[in-house]
Scaffold this active site. Structure first.
Site, PDB file in Angstrom:
ATOM      1  N   ARG A  62       0.823  -1.211   0.000  1.00  0.00           N
ATOM      2  CA  ARG A  62       0.000   0.000   0.000  1.00  0.00           C
ATOM      3  C   ARG A  62       0.857   1.260   0.000  1.00  0.00           C
ATOM      4  O   ARG A  62       0.483   2.273  -0.545  1.00  0.00           O
ATOM      5  CB  ARG A  62      -0.868   0.020   1.250  1.00  0.00           C
ATOM      6  CG  ARG A  62      -2.147  -0.761   1.073  1.00  0.00           C
ATOM      7  CD  ARG A  62      -3.115  -0.392   2.169  1.00  0.00           C
ATOM      8  NE  ARG A  62      -2.930  -1.328   3.257  1.00  0.00           N
ATOM      9  CZ  ARG A  62      -3.928  -2.089   3.726  1.00  0.00           C
ATOM     10  NH1 ARG A  62      -5.134  -2.008   3.222  1.00  0.00           N
ATOM     11  NH2 ARG A  62      -3.727  -2.921   4.707  1.00  0.00           N
ATOM     12  N   LYS A 171      -0.731 -17.859   6.897  1.00  0.00           N
ATOM     13  CA  LYS A 171      -1.634 -17.974   8.023  1.00  0.00           C
ATOM     14  C   LYS A 171      -1.960 -16.586   8.552  1.00  0.00           C
ATOM     15  O   LYS A 171      -1.224 -15.661   8.228  1.00  0.00           O
ATOM     16  CB  LYS A 171      -1.017 -18.850   9.095  1.00  0.00           C
ATOM     17  CG  LYS A 171       0.284 -18.272   9.638  1.00  0.00           C
ATOM     18  CD  LYS A 171       0.726 -18.970  10.860  1.00  0.00           C
ATOM     19  CE  LYS A 171      -0.227 -18.689  12.004  1.00  0.00           C
ATOM     20  NZ  LYS A 171       0.450 -18.722  13.317  1.00  0.00           N
ATOM     21  N   ASP A 200       1.735 -23.854   5.922  1.00  0.00           N
ATOM     22  CA  ASP A 200       2.017 -24.111   7.331  1.00  0.00           C
ATOM     23  C   ASP A 200       3.513 -24.347   7.351  1.00  0.00           C
ATOM     24  O   ASP A 200       3.980 -25.396   6.892  1.00  0.00           O
ATOM     25  CB  ASP A 200       1.274 -25.349   7.835  1.00  0.00           C
ATOM     26  CG  ASP A 200       1.516 -25.549   9.323  1.00  0.00           C
ATOM     27  OD1 ASP A 200       2.678 -25.390   9.751  1.00  0.00           O
ATOM     28  OD2 ASP A 200       0.555 -25.852  10.055  1.00  0.00           O
ATOM     29  N   HIS A 201       4.268 -23.380   7.841  1.00  0.00           N
ATOM     30  CA  HIS A 201       5.718 -23.474   7.628  1.00  0.00           C
ATOM     31  C   HIS A 201       6.347 -24.654   8.366  1.00  0.00           C
ATOM     32  O   HIS A 201       7.454 -25.053   8.055  1.00  0.00           O
ATOM     33  CB  HIS A 201       6.416 -22.144   7.942  1.00  0.00           C
ATOM     34  CG  HIS A 201       6.606 -21.867   9.399  1.00  0.00           C
ATOM     35  ND1 HIS A 201       5.606 -21.406  10.196  1.00  0.00           N
ATOM     36  CD2 HIS A 201       7.689 -21.986  10.195  1.00  0.00           C
ATOM     37  CE1 HIS A 201       6.058 -21.256  11.424  1.00  0.00           C
ATOM     38  NE2 HIS A 201       7.325 -21.599  11.458  1.00  0.00           N
ATOM     39  N   HIS A 263       0.116 -25.815  13.296  1.00  0.00           N
ATOM     40  CA  HIS A 263       1.388 -26.528  13.401  1.00  0.00           C
ATOM     41  C   HIS A 263       1.267 -27.847  14.181  1.00  0.00           C
ATOM     42  O   HIS A 263       1.676 -28.905  13.716  1.00  0.00           O
ATOM     43  CB  HIS A 263       2.447 -25.654  14.070  1.00  0.00           C
ATOM     44  CG  HIS A 263       2.585 -24.292  13.467  1.00  0.00           C
ATOM     45  ND1 HIS A 263       2.474 -24.077  12.116  1.00  0.00           N
ATOM     46  CD2 HIS A 263       2.817 -23.065  14.012  1.00  0.00           C
ATOM     47  CE1 HIS A 263       2.646 -22.777  11.864  1.00  0.00           C
ATOM     48  NE2 HIS A 263       2.839 -22.147  13.000  1.00  0.00           N
ATOM     49  N   LYS A 363       4.022 -19.859  24.889  1.00  0.00           N
ATOM     50  CA  LYS A 363       5.062 -18.827  24.828  1.00  0.00           C
ATOM     51  C   LYS A 363       5.691 -18.741  26.219  1.00  0.00           C
ATOM     52  O   LYS A 363       5.089 -19.133  27.216  1.00  0.00           O
ATOM     53  CB  LYS A 363       4.448 -17.469  24.484  1.00  0.00           C
ATOM     54  CG  LYS A 363       3.722 -17.459  23.149  1.00  0.00           C
ATOM     55  CD  LYS A 363       4.527 -16.726  22.098  1.00  0.00           C
ATOM     56  CE  LYS A 363       3.810 -16.665  20.776  1.00  0.00           C
ATOM     57  NZ  LYS A 363       4.600 -17.157  19.653  1.00  0.00           N
TER      58      LYS A 363
HETATM   59  C1  BG6 Z   1       4.130 -18.793  13.861  1.00  0.00           C
HETATM   60  C2  BG6 Z   1       3.404 -18.179  15.026  1.00  0.00           C
HETATM   61  O1  BG6 Z   1       3.226 -19.451  13.018  1.00  0.00           O
HETATM   62  O2  BG6 Z   1       5.082 -19.727  14.331  1.00  0.00           O
HETATM   63  C3  BG6 Z   1       4.381 -17.531  15.995  1.00  0.00           C
HETATM   64  O3  BG6 Z   1       2.490 -17.193  14.560  1.00  0.00           O
HETATM   65  C4  BG6 Z   1       5.448 -18.507  16.391  1.00  0.00           C
HETATM   66  O4  BG6 Z   1       3.693 -17.044  17.150  1.00  0.00           O
HETATM   67  C5  BG6 Z   1       6.072 -19.171  15.164  1.00  0.00           C
HETATM   68  O5  BG6 Z   1       6.442 -17.810  17.136  1.00  0.00           O
HETATM   69  C6  BG6 Z   1       7.012 -20.284  15.573  1.00  0.00           C
HETATM   70  O6  BG6 Z   1       7.707 -20.731  14.448  1.00  0.00           O
HETATM   71  P1  BG6 Z   1       9.117 -21.472  14.603  1.00  0.00           P
HETATM   72  O7  BG6 Z   1       9.462 -21.886  13.218  1.00  0.00           O
HETATM   73  O8  BG6 Z   1      10.058 -20.445  15.187  1.00  0.00           O
HETATM   74  O9  BG6 Z   1       8.884 -22.606  15.529  1.00  0.00           O
END
Ligand code: BG6
Length: 515
Positions: A62, A171, A200-201, A263, A363
């Site tokens: 933007r 996401k 979904d990484h 995840h 967390k």
């Molecule tokens: C993300 C969440 O999808 O994954 C974050 O939104 C989180 O809150 C993160 O910190 C964790 O990813 P990774 O790869 O560091 O375990």
């Protein structure tokens, strides 16, 4: 038969080397994810010569940003976040093919302008380009972007061919079942499912991909991987960070939405799924979705249900004092948002009936660590512990997802000496020791897979809905309870005591990750 046909791993490699000429458009180009993950991923793919010779990148946002300034910022992001340092000879060609386009997400005219820009690039190259759209914006504009891609004709560019447009969606994919279904509806009216890549990484992480290889490329685990031999499964996704600058997003989300729905549930599916008939994306995703469909609805009653939620209080992380969640900047003073969630799940199918799957994520926990621990039934102690009142340890297979990626198998062994005494010992496999420590980041793999049109490591529409089916009633119950039943835990701990109850009821206890 050439060697790539014979060897599936080589075949995988050649697949990635065959990415079609592509222009990647990132919506949300000035965002955090682009800087921290996407630009470093592109750069590292360039280092490995994996980008197609005709590759272009258009950042879309933007904000009005001068193109040269955008290129400078992109280089800065690579310098700061890439796993490998920036080399001018790799970066220069990529920089020259990096562009910036200002536009809104809601206005169709801006998408027509984008279409003209992309057409001009295609015209100049003189060959067909695949358009790969990456939506990395706040979720509120996912739907208008998808609709505008449809209306402007960008979604149907080179329709039906290998170069057909593709769209990657970051996401959060919805915030409950209804919104996920609605978003799937918006996608379906603009794209075919084969063009869609829901991220979904966690699926891009090496250890997560290796789960299927460990399970189905070895003979020794699969015969035992069922209710006859497995006692319970524990999945921990723990982080030591707090919400940092993301309170605005996180306070509306919470651990269940942010980590578990996506995840952790993916880890459950991959751990529990049946062998697929092939490595075809649909074959794998069919089996994953069946696991989610077989899970019984978790009961959300406080103090006796299958779920526990909690918020962190002030505490110590590596000796440093950190504030409690309610003191974090941007968090409502009476926020009911959970920063920790634990669930006990039952998969009601032939393989898993009666085996609890315990899942937790939070967390500000003691350490950043993610693991899947499959605990086998205890061996009968008659021979070695009979009259001596101690139990033999259970064999446990631990997949260490991160950090220090690897696997550990816990076995009982004889302590050297004249007496027959046993002790649990560990067999370790560490990726870093075997393969070196500079493994590709999840986003490298995922961007590349989307570019070649391989959706194996992405979530199918019905998968996300099946997961939301389980999570939504819990969220609704929590919303009705407000802060009632919300437990707490000191920052730097392994979570609230209340989470232990889920396991005690079945004479289990949480593992100390890494143990
Ligand atoms: C993300 C969440 O999808 O994954 C974050 O939104 C989180 O809150 C993160 O910190 C964790 O990813 P990774 O790869 O560091 O375990």
């Amino acid at each position: 038969m050439d060697s790539t046909e014979r060897h599936p791993f080589l075949r995988g490699l050649s697949k990635h080397r065959g990415a079609p000429p592509t222009v990647l458009v990132i919506f949300g180009a000035s965002g955090d994810l682009t800087a921290r993950k996407l630009l470093p991923a592109l750069y590292n793919l360039a280092v490995d010569h994996l980008l197609p010779a005709d590759f272009f990148f258009v950042g879309y946002g933007r904000r009005e940003v001068d193109e040269e300034e955008f290129r400078r910022r992109a280089a800065g992001a690579v310098r700061e976040y890439s796993r490998r340092s920036l080399q001018e000879e790799v970066w220069a060609p990529l920089r020259n093919r990096t562009f910036y386009q200002t536009g809104s997400y809601e206005d169709e005219a801006d998408f027509r302008a984008l279409a003209e820009r992309l057409a001009a690039i295609e015209h100049e190259v003189g060959r067909e380009l695949q358009y790969l759209f990456y939506i990395s914006t706040p979720p509120g504009v996912f739907a208008p972007i998808l609709d505008n891609l449809g209306r402007s004709g960008l979604a149907s560019h080179h329709e039906g061919s290998r170069e057909a447009s593709k769209v990657v969606i970051e996401k959060p994919f919805g915030h409950d079942r209804a919104s996920a279904e609605e978003l799937n509806g918006v996608i379906a009216r603009n794209f075919r499912e084969s063009q869609v890549f829901r991220i979904d990484h966690y699926l891009g992480k090496e250890t997560v991909q290796d789960l299927l290889v460990q399970r189905f490329a070895n003979t020794i685990f699969e015969p035992l991987w069922n209710r006859q031999y497995v006692d319970s499964v524990q999945i921990t996704v723990a982080e030591d960070i707090g919400v940092g600058a993301r309170a605005g997003y996180y306070d509306q989300s919470g651990a269940l939405r942010d980590m578990i729905q996506n995840h952790a549930m993916q880890l459950v599916s991959l751990t529990a799924m049946e062998p697929p008939v092939s490595l075809d994306p649909e074959a794998i995703r069919d089996e994953k979705v069946k696991v989610l469909q077989a899970i019984g609805m978790p009961v959300a009653e406080p103090e006796e249900g299958d779920v526990v939620r909690a918020q962190y209080e002030a505490g110590l992380i590596e000796g440093e004092k950190v504030p409690g969640y309610l003191e974090e900047y941007g968090v409502a003073a009476d926020s009911p948002t959970e920063t920790f969630a634990a669930l006990r799940l039952w998969i009601n199918n032939w393989r898993w009936k009666g085996v609890p799957f315990y899942v937790r994520s939070g967390k500000r926990m003691a350490r950043r660590t993610s693991e899947i621990a499959v605990q086998f039934k205890r061996p009968p102690g008659i021979l070695f512990s009979g009259d001596r009142q101690f139990d033999l340890a259970a064999n446990t297979m631990v997949i260490q997802v991160q950090p220090d990626e690897g696997q550990t198998l816990l076995l009982n062994s004889k302590i050297p000496g004249l007496e027959t005494r046993t002790q649990p010992v560990k067999m370790h496999f560490r990726y870093a020791a075997t393969y070196g420590s500079n493994t590709p980041e999840a986003y490298e793999r995922l961007v590349m897979d989307a570019m070649v049109g391989d959706s194996t490591l992405f979530i199918r529409g019905d998968e996300t809905e099946a997961s939301w089916r389980l999570i939504t009633p819990v969220l609704e119950a929590w919303q009705a309870f407000g802060r009632a039943g919300l437990a707490s835990y000191p920052a730097g701990s392994w979570g609230p005591l209340a989470a232990d109850r889920l396991l005690w009821e079945h004479r289990h206890e949480w593992r100390r990750p890494g143990a």
